[in-house]
Structure formats: structure tokens, C-alpha cells
Enzyme design. Structure first.
Site, PDB file in Angstrom:
ATOM      1  N   SER A  13     -38.400   7.734  35.621  1.00  0.00           N
ATOM      2  CA  SER A  13     -36.961   7.748  35.364  1.00  0.00           C
ATOM      3  C   SER A  13     -36.143   7.452  36.618  1.00  0.00           C
ATOM      4  O   SER A  13     -35.179   6.680  36.575  1.00  0.00           O
ATOM      5  CB  SER A  13     -36.546   9.097  34.764  1.00  0.00           C
ATOM      6  OG  SER A  13     -36.902  10.165  35.624  1.00  0.00           O
ATOM      7  N   TRP A  14     -36.516   8.025  37.769  1.00  0.00           N
ATOM      8  CA  TRP A  14     -35.722   7.861  38.981  1.00  0.00           C
ATOM      9  C   TRP A  14     -35.880   6.464  39.567  1.00  0.00           C
ATOM     10  O   TRP A  14     -34.900   5.810  39.926  1.00  0.00           O
ATOM     11  CB  TRP A  14     -36.105   8.945  39.983  1.00  0.00           C
ATOM     12  CG  TRP A  14     -35.273   9.028  41.230  1.00  0.00           C
ATOM     13  CD1 TRP A  14     -35.731   9.314  42.482  1.00  0.00           C
ATOM     14  CD2 TRP A  14     -33.853   8.862  41.384  1.00  0.00           C
ATOM     15  NE1 TRP A  14     -34.694   9.337  43.392  1.00  0.00           N
ATOM     16  CE2 TRP A  14     -33.527   9.052  42.737  1.00  0.00           C
ATOM     17  CE3 TRP A  14     -32.828   8.553  40.484  1.00  0.00           C
ATOM     18  CZ2 TRP A  14     -32.231   8.954  43.235  1.00  0.00           C
ATOM     19  CZ3 TRP A  14     -31.522   8.444  40.985  1.00  0.00           C
ATOM     20  CH2 TRP A  14     -31.247   8.651  42.336  1.00  0.00           C
ATOM     21  N   HIS A  34     -48.066   0.977  37.268  1.00  0.00           N
ATOM     22  CA  HIS A  34     -49.522   0.813  37.306  1.00  0.00           C
ATOM     23  C   HIS A  34     -50.103   0.576  35.914  1.00  0.00           C
ATOM     24  O   HIS A  34     -51.268   0.192  35.780  1.00  0.00           O
ATOM     25  CB  HIS A  34     -50.175   2.067  37.898  1.00  0.00           C
ATOM     26  CG  HIS A  34     -50.041   3.284  37.028  1.00  0.00           C
ATOM     27  ND1 HIS A  34     -50.993   3.649  36.103  1.00  0.00           N
ATOM     28  CD2 HIS A  34     -49.048   4.201  36.916  1.00  0.00           C
ATOM     29  CE1 HIS A  34     -50.605   4.750  35.478  1.00  0.00           C
ATOM     30  NE2 HIS A  34     -49.421   5.098  35.953  1.00  0.00           N
ATOM     31  N   SER A 136     -28.794  13.879  42.534  1.00  0.00           N
ATOM     32  CA  SER A 136     -28.714  12.651  41.742  1.00  0.00           C
ATOM     33  C   SER A 136     -29.662  12.711  40.554  1.00  0.00           C
ATOM     34  O   SER A 136     -30.877  12.766  40.745  1.00  0.00           O
ATOM     35  CB  SER A 136     -29.060  11.440  42.610  1.00  0.00           C
ATOM     36  OG  SER A 136     -30.245  11.694  43.363  1.00  0.00           O
ATOM     37  N   ALA A 138     -31.187  10.747  37.231  1.00  0.00           N
ATOM     38  CA  ALA A 138     -31.472   9.345  36.945  1.00  0.00           C
ATOM     39  C   ALA A 138     -30.476   8.734  35.956  1.00  0.00           C
ATOM     40  O   ALA A 138     -29.948   7.641  36.196  1.00  0.00           O
ATOM     41  CB  ALA A 138     -32.901   9.214  36.417  1.00  0.00           C
ATOM     42  N   LYS A 189     -36.549  22.335  47.101  1.00  0.00           N
ATOM     43  CA  LYS A 189     -35.547  22.606  46.053  1.00  0.00           C
ATOM     44  C   LYS A 189     -36.171  22.565  44.663  1.00  0.00           C
ATOM     45  O   LYS A 189     -35.694  23.246  43.746  1.00  0.00           O
ATOM     46  CB  LYS A 189     -34.374  21.630  46.182  1.00  0.00           C
ATOM     47  CG  LYS A 189     -34.719  20.152  46.024  1.00  0.00           C
ATOM     48  CD  LYS A 189     -34.525  19.641  44.620  1.00  0.00           C
ATOM     49  CE  LYS A 189     -34.920  18.185  44.484  1.00  0.00           C
ATOM     50  NZ  LYS A 189     -34.718  17.661  43.114  1.00  0.00           N
ATOM     51  N   ASP A 242     -28.336  19.033  46.540  1.00  0.00           N
ATOM     52  CA  ASP A 242     -29.437  18.797  45.602  1.00  0.00           C
ATOM     53  C   ASP A 242     -29.967  20.112  45.035  1.00  0.00           C
ATOM     54  O   ASP A 242     -30.375  20.191  43.876  1.00  0.00           O
ATOM     55  CB  ASP A 242     -30.554  18.029  46.316  1.00  0.00           C
ATOM     56  CG  ASP A 242     -31.405  17.205  45.364  1.00  0.00           C
ATOM     57  OD1 ASP A 242     -31.116  17.188  44.157  1.00  0.00           O
ATOM     58  OD2 ASP A 242     -32.371  16.568  45.836  1.00  0.00           O
ATOM     59  N   VAL A 277     -43.748  14.294  35.383  1.00  0.00           N
ATOM     60  CA  VAL A 277     -44.266  15.077  36.503  1.00  0.00           C
ATOM     61  C   VAL A 277     -43.259  16.149  36.908  1.00  0.00           C
ATOM     62  O   VAL A 277     -42.073  15.867  37.080  1.00  0.00           O
ATOM     63  CB  VAL A 277     -44.576  14.166  37.708  1.00  0.00           C
ATOM     64  CG1 VAL A 277     -44.953  15.002  38.935  1.00  0.00           C
ATOM     65  CG2 VAL A 277     -45.712  13.209  37.361  1.00  0.00           C
TER      66      VAL A 277
END
EC number: 1.1.1.94
Length: 329
Positions: A13-14, A34, A136, A138, A189, A242, A277
Site C-alpha cells: 500500500s505505501w 516480486h 502518512s 497510504a 512507533k 508519526d 505485514v
């Protein structure tokens, strides 16, 4: 500025969100995955339905499963894979011509090293690098919503080029030379976000969450200072910015994972429900090992690590934190 070709290595996503941003502002962007089936699906649907559904790709965003070709044809290379895959990627790719940047937040699970240390071992200590971090999500970046980021680098010329690459009306980029601090903020974090999720899952309310964020920031700062980071980094976007975002908003997968654990969902089932993840789970043991090496107390991170390894349950972890000896703030 002149438009460039960017290789974005990692189509989660990021990585996808930042690739969309770079393509929207005019750069040809190669988005590597991949998984050939994943690449074929993205090419067919002109989007990433698996990780960022509902957001179309610009025409100049091109999915690819050819890692070497992406790197060799790009002016700039950015890595956005999970931390446990970072070492494998840098060992596979040829040395980028300009330098190497990454969006990955975490440490290497095998060596307990910062990602910058892995890159220095692979490409040399003077090789230009940049770490991009900050509050941030995504979806918001992909939708061109206002965002501020920190860009830390060991090379002012490369940093300037990366700043020009990213900076736009919707993204404001602040510069730093504190690579250690920015990287530690990004790793710690996520563990603290799991803690806040657990607290909310247990129904403990706003007071407990505020305490976890505040004391967690103190833990993060202590570790950073012991390793040569600067205190102001932890009060900036990569640190408290963050941290607050990840601990309080349910867009955070680490926070959602913690919520499930607080509701007594087993760890494997919680991971399955998140579907991506959970970096905090992967990095808890590594951060605790780094803290032990540097003789830094990190009680919140230690309790989360113990919980993730089945040593304590959620309520017991809270009790252990609340029963610690009295001390000055």
C-alpha cells in the site's frame, strides 16, 4: 524540474501510494512486485486492488516484475518492501547510480541493524542514502491530500535531488541529517501503536492511551540518544508526528492488530484479519535487543514483545507496567 524515471521496489500500500504520487506529478514510475500474478493484475486493472483498491494508476505508472531491469533503467531507486525483505532486495540489485532511498520502517530481523547499516555494508559508507518517514497513511497520499514528511540523508546533494523529486503542492518535505533518529522513530512507533491498540481493545480509554503515547515517546527518545540521535528528531514529524498518527487512527494496521489482541483474538488470526505485514510485530524483538545492548529501559516495548511471544497476556502486560516502581518523570 526535469521529469525522471523512478523505480519503486515494493508494491504494497505505501509503495504504491508514493508511486502514484510520483507518477501524478509527471515522473515515469516503475512499480516492482516480486509476484508476477500481482503485476499482471495491476497491469490489467490499472490499479492495485490487493493493497490500495479504488485508486487508479496514472498512465505513466508501470507495474513490473523485473527487478534488475527496473533498477538499471531508473534515475532514482526507492525501496518500499517490509523490513524483513530489505536485506534480500539490496543484495539482489546492482548499485544504483545516484543513491538509494527507502520508505521502509523497521530494522533488520537477522542482524538487529538499522537499514542504513545494511546499505553501508553493501554499497559503502559514503554511498548516498535517504530515509523518507513521517505521519502518512497510504490512501491519503495516493488521493493527493496534504502530507508532511521528513527526508533524512547523509549527502546534501542527493538530499536536494530527492527533495525536488518528492516536493509538491500536496507534500511538504522537511530535511534532516539524523538518519539514526528517523529510522528508530519509524521502527519503535509501530510497537507503541500495537500497545495503544491493545489498550483500546481492553476498553481502557483515553487516559491510558495518552500515557502510552507519552511514555512511549520517552522510551523512543532514550534509545535514540543512546545511539547518537538528536532529541529534536523525536519531537518532529518522524517522531511524535508519526507516533500520534499511528497510535490513534484506525488506518494504522499496527493499531488495528493491537485492537484485535486486546479483544483476545489469537495472534495468527489477528494477522490474518489485518492481511498485510504488521511491522511492529516483526520488530518488537529486534528493538528490545537493541535496547538491551545499549542498556536502555523500554518497559512498554518489552511488555509488547513478551505478549507477542506468549509470555504474558494483555491484562498481565498492563498490570506489569502499572506496578513498576515509582520514579521521576
Amino acid at each position: 524540474m526535469n521529469k525522471k524515471t523512478i523505480a519503486m521496489l515494493g508494491a504494497g500500500s505505501w509503495g504504491t501510494a508514493v508511486a502514484i504520487h510520483l507518477a501524478k506529478i509527471g515522473h515515469k514510475t516503475l512499480l516492482w512486485s516480486h509476484n508476477p500474478q500481482h503485476v499482471a493484475l495491476m497491469a490489467e486493472q490499472h490499479s492495485n486492488p490487493a493493497y490500495l483498491p479504488g485508486i487508479p494508476f496514472p498512465e505513466n505508472l508501470i507495474p513490473s516484475d523485473n527487478l534488475i531491469e527496473c533498477v538499471q533503467s531508473a534515475n532514482y531507486v526507492i525501496i518500499a518492501v517490509p523490513s524483513h525483505a530489505f536485506a534480500e532486495i539490496i543484495n539482489k540489485i546492482p548499485k544504483p547510480t545516484q543513491g538509494l532511498a527507502w520508505l521502509t520502517k523497521g530494522v533488520d530481523p537477522a542482524s538487529h541493524e538499522l537499514l542504513s547499516q545494511l546499505v553501508a555494508s553493501r554499497f559503502g559508507v559514503d554511498f548516498p542514502i535517504a530515509v523518507i518517514s513521517g505521519p502518512s497513511f497510504a490512501k491519503e497520499v495516493a488521493r493527493f491530500l496534504p502530507t508532511a514528511l521528513t527526508l533524512a540523508s547523509n549527502n546534501t546533494n542527493y538530499q536536494k535531488k530527492m527533495h525536488q523529486l518528492f516536493h509538491h503542492d500536496n507534500i511538504r518535505v522537511y530535511l534532516s541529517d539524523d538518519l539514526i533518529g528517523v529510522q528508530l522513530c519509524g521502527a519503535v512507533k509501530n510497537i507503541l501503536a500495537i500497545a495503544c491498540g491493545i489498550s483500546d481493545g481492553l476498553g481502557y480509554g483515553a487516559n491510558a492511551k495518552a500515557a502510552l503515547i507519552t511514555r512511549g515517546l520517552a522510551e523512543m527518545t532514550r534509545l535514540g540518544l543512546s545511539m547518537g540521535a538528536r532529541q529534536d528528531t523525536f519531537l518532529g514529524l518522524a517522531g511524535v508526528g508519526d507516533l500520534v498518527l499511528t497510535c490513534t487512527d484506525d488506518q494504522s494496521r499496527n493499531r488495528r492488530f493491537g485492537l484485535l489482541l486486546g479483544r483476545e483474538v489469537p495472534i495468527p488470526e489477528a494477522e490474518h484479519q489485518i492481511g498485510q505485514v504488521v511491522e511492529g510485530k516483526h520488530n518488537a524483538a529486534q528493538i528490545c535487543a537493541i535496547a538491551n545492548k545499549n542498556r536502555v529501559e523500554m518497559p512498554i516495548c518489552e511488555q509488547i514483545n513478551a505478549l507477542l511471544h506468549g509470555i504474558v497476556h494483555a491484562q498481565e502486560a498492563v498490570n506489569n507496567l502499572m506496578s513498576r516502581p515509582a520514579k521521576e518523570e
